[in-house]
Design a protein around this motif. Structure first.
Motif, short mmCIF file in Angstrom:
data_model
loop_
_atom_site.label_atom_id
_atom_site.label_comp_id
_atom_site.label_asym_id
_atom_site.label_seq_id
_atom_site.Cartn_x
_atom_site.Cartn_y
_atom_site.Cartn_z
N ASP A 1 16.24 -21.96 43.11
CA ASP A 1 17.29 -20.88 43.27
C ASP A 1 17.35 -19.95 42.35
OD1 ASP A 1 17.90 -22.09 45.68
OD2 ASP A 1 19.35 -23.49 44.77
N VAL A 2 17.08 -20.15 40.91
CA VAL A 2 17.18 -19.23 39.66
C VAL A 2 15.84 -19.15 39.18
CG1 VAL A 2 18.05 -18.89 37.65
CG2 VAL A 2 19.56 -19.71 39.66
N VAL A 3 15.30 -18.01 38.80
CA VAL A 3 14.05 -17.77 38.13
C VAL A 3 14.24 -17.38 36.91
CG1 VAL A 3 11.85 -16.59 38.21
CG2 VAL A 3 12.66 -17.27 40.45
N ARG A 4 13.85 -18.15 35.85
CA ARG A 4 14.35 -17.92 34.29
C ARG A 4 13.20 -17.45 33.68
NH1 ARG A 4 18.95 -18.94 31.90
NH2 ARG A 4 19.57 -20.17 33.60
N VAL A 5 13.32 -16.19 33.41
CA VAL A 5 11.75 -15.79 32.51
C VAL A 5 12.29 -15.11 31.26
CG1 VAL A 5 10.50 -15.56 34.58
CG2 VAL A 5 11.79 -13.71 33.69
N SER A 6 11.28 -14.95 30.33
CA SER A 6 11.33 -14.28 29.30
C SER A 6 11.99 -12.71 29.48
CB SER A 6 10.18 -14.36 28.37
OG SER A 6 10.19 -13.32 27.17
N THR A 7 12.59 -12.14 28.17
CA THR A 7 12.90 -10.66 28.45
C THR A 7 11.92 -10.03 27.53
OG1 THR A 7 14.48 -11.13 26.24
CG2 THR A 7 15.50 -11.42 28.52
N ASP B 1 8.24 -2.54 31.20
CA ASP B 1 9.75 -3.12 31.15
C ASP B 1 9.68 -4.59 30.85
OD1 ASP B 1 12.31 -2.96 31.58
OD2 ASP B 1 12.05 -1.56 33.51
N GLN B 2 11.01 -5.07 30.52
CA GLN B 2 11.15 -6.43 30.51
C GLN B 2 10.81 -7.34 31.56
OE1 GLN B 2 15.20 -6.09 27.62
NE2 GLN B 2 15.24 -7.08 29.58
N THR B 3 10.06 -8.24 31.22
CA THR B 3 9.67 -9.38 32.19
C THR B 3 10.59 -9.80 33.18
OG1 THR B 3 8.34 -10.64 30.41
CG2 THR B 3 8.69 -11.66 32.63
N ASP B 4 11.93 -9.76 33.13
CA ASP B 4 12.85 -10.15 33.98
C ASP B 4 13.12 -8.86 35.11
OD1 ASP B 4 14.13 -9.17 31.62
OD2 ASP B 4 15.93 -9.21 32.63
N VAL B 5 12.77 -7.77 34.51
CA VAL B 5 13.15 -6.57 35.19
C VAL B 5 11.82 -6.60 36.36
CG1 VAL B 5 13.17 -4.09 35.29
CG2 VAL B 5 14.39 -5.57 33.63
N GLU C 1 14.84 -16.79 25.17
CA GLU C 1 14.26 -18.06 24.57
C GLU C 1 13.38 -18.84 25.62
OE1 GLU C 1 14.65 -19.16 21.58
OE2 GLU C 1 15.82 -17.22 21.38
N ALA C 2 13.10 -18.20 26.84
CA ALA C 2 12.37 -18.72 27.77
C ALA C 2 10.87 -18.59 27.25
CB ALA C 2 12.56 -17.97 29.28
N GLU C 3 10.10 -19.77 27.65
CA GLU C 3 8.64 -19.72 27.23
C GLU C 3 7.56 -19.16 28.17
OE1 GLU C 3 7.67 -23.78 25.90
OE2 GLU C 3 8.73 -23.44 24.01
N TYR C 4 6.47 -18.60 27.80
CA TYR C 4 5.56 -18.03 28.63
C TYR C 4 4.45 -18.92 28.35
CZ TYR C 4 1.94 -14.75 30.36
OH TYR C 4 0.85 -14.15 30.90
N PHE C 5 4.44 -20.10 29.48
CA PHE C 5 3.15 -20.74 29.72
C PHE C 5 3.15 -21.76 28.22
CE2 PHE C 5 2.34 -17.89 32.74
CZ PHE C 5 2.37 -18.59 33.98
N GLY C 6 4.07 -22.15 27.67
CA GLY C 6 4.35 -22.98 26.50
C GLY C 6 4.52 -22.14 25.17
N ALA C 7 4.45 -20.82 25.39
CA ALA C 7 4.58 -19.92 24.21
C ALA C 7 5.79 -19.25 24.11
CB ALA C 7 3.22 -19.00 24.26
N LYS C 8 6.45 -19.03 22.85
CA LYS C 8 7.40 -18.45 22.70
C LYS C 8 7.14 -16.99 22.34
CE LYS C 8 11.79 -17.34 21.66
NZ LYS C 8 11.69 -16.08 21.19
N LEU C 9 7.92 -15.70 23.01
CA LEU C 9 7.33 -14.52 23.00
C LEU C 9 8.17 -13.62 22.26
CD1 LEU C 9 6.34 -13.60 26.90
CD2 LEU C 9 4.88 -14.54 25.13
#
Length: 248
Positions: free
Chosen positions: A148-154, A190-194, A214-222
């Protein structure tokens, strides 16, 4: 001109091959289905005989850490050695913008190892680093657990059309080696979430997209600019709104 495309029957390789063939050049699409295997070295030396340029757009069939590292190091070592022995004048390898900053991602570490092999091969080269393809946005949006919620990096993204990347690689093959790195990115940053929110909206997917620093990108902090160019780069022509209208 004779061009050998490692991964020539794949997603990017087939596009590059068509561009060069349409321009009147001889193309050898090197892949296992054509009896040429860069990982084992089978058929590579023969394919590169009289070649002017080698274009490596191959990709590992497995993303497991051991497999991906073995694929890129073995295939690049065999390909660059054969290119050197054949007197190839230009070796082009496709890589990723920001690849040397995300050390916790096994795939990125393997691509860095590939780049180093190319740089140290003594064959004149150009490394083309691209940002994420539009086609890859699905992998970011539809990660396990994203219901229901997609949490991604900014962190910022600047996705690019695969057709724009393929054309850029093909035109690079017709140019002199840079003996360095060139980068290509899409026209919009733009930001990933946008971007993911706009992408899902274009698909009629109304799920809530939440930007989380703080959301990771395939195991990596961006960091904010981990995945976008920070210096000069070639700007692709196709926007996300234009890309979603292209028939697939």
């Amino acid at each position: 001109m004779k061009a050998v495309i490692i991964g020539g029957s794949g997603f990017i390789g087939s596009k590059v091959a068509k561009f060069l063939k349409d321009a009147g050049h001889k193309v050898v699409a090197a892949s296992r289905r054509s009896g040429i295997d860069a990982v084992t070295g089978t058929g590579v030396a023969e394919a590169m005989k009289d070649a002017d340029v080698v274009i490596d757009v191959s990709n590992s069939p497995s993303f497991e850490e051991k497999d991906v590292f073995e694929f890129f190091t073995k295939s690049s070592s065999n390909a660059t050695r054969c290119a050197k022995n054949a007197g190839v004048g230009h070796y082009i390898a496709l890589s990723i913008v920001g690849v040397d900053d995300l050390h916790t991602n096994a795939y990125f570490r393997a691509k860095v190892a590939q780049e180093e092999i190319v740089k140290n091969s003594t064959v004149p080269y150009t490394i083309v680093r691209a940002t994420q393809f539009f086609e890859f946005l699905s992998a970011i949006a539809y990660t396990p657990g994203a219901e229901d919620v997609v949490r991604v990096s900014t962190a910022f993204l600047q996705p690019v059309a695969s057709d724009d990347v393929s054309t850029f690689i093909a035109t690079t093959a017709l140019s002199a080696p840079k003996n360095g790195i060139v980068e290509i990115a899409g026209p919009e940053r733009d930001q990933t979430d946008v971007i993911i929110r706009a992408f899902l909206s274009s698909k009629g997917d109304a799920r809530n997209v939440v930007g989380d620093p703080e959301a990771e990108y395939f195991g990596a902090k961006l960091e904010p600019t981990s995945l976008v160019p920070v210096g000069e780069y070639h700007k692709g022509a196709t926007s996300l709104s234009e890309w979603v209208k292209i028939p697939t």
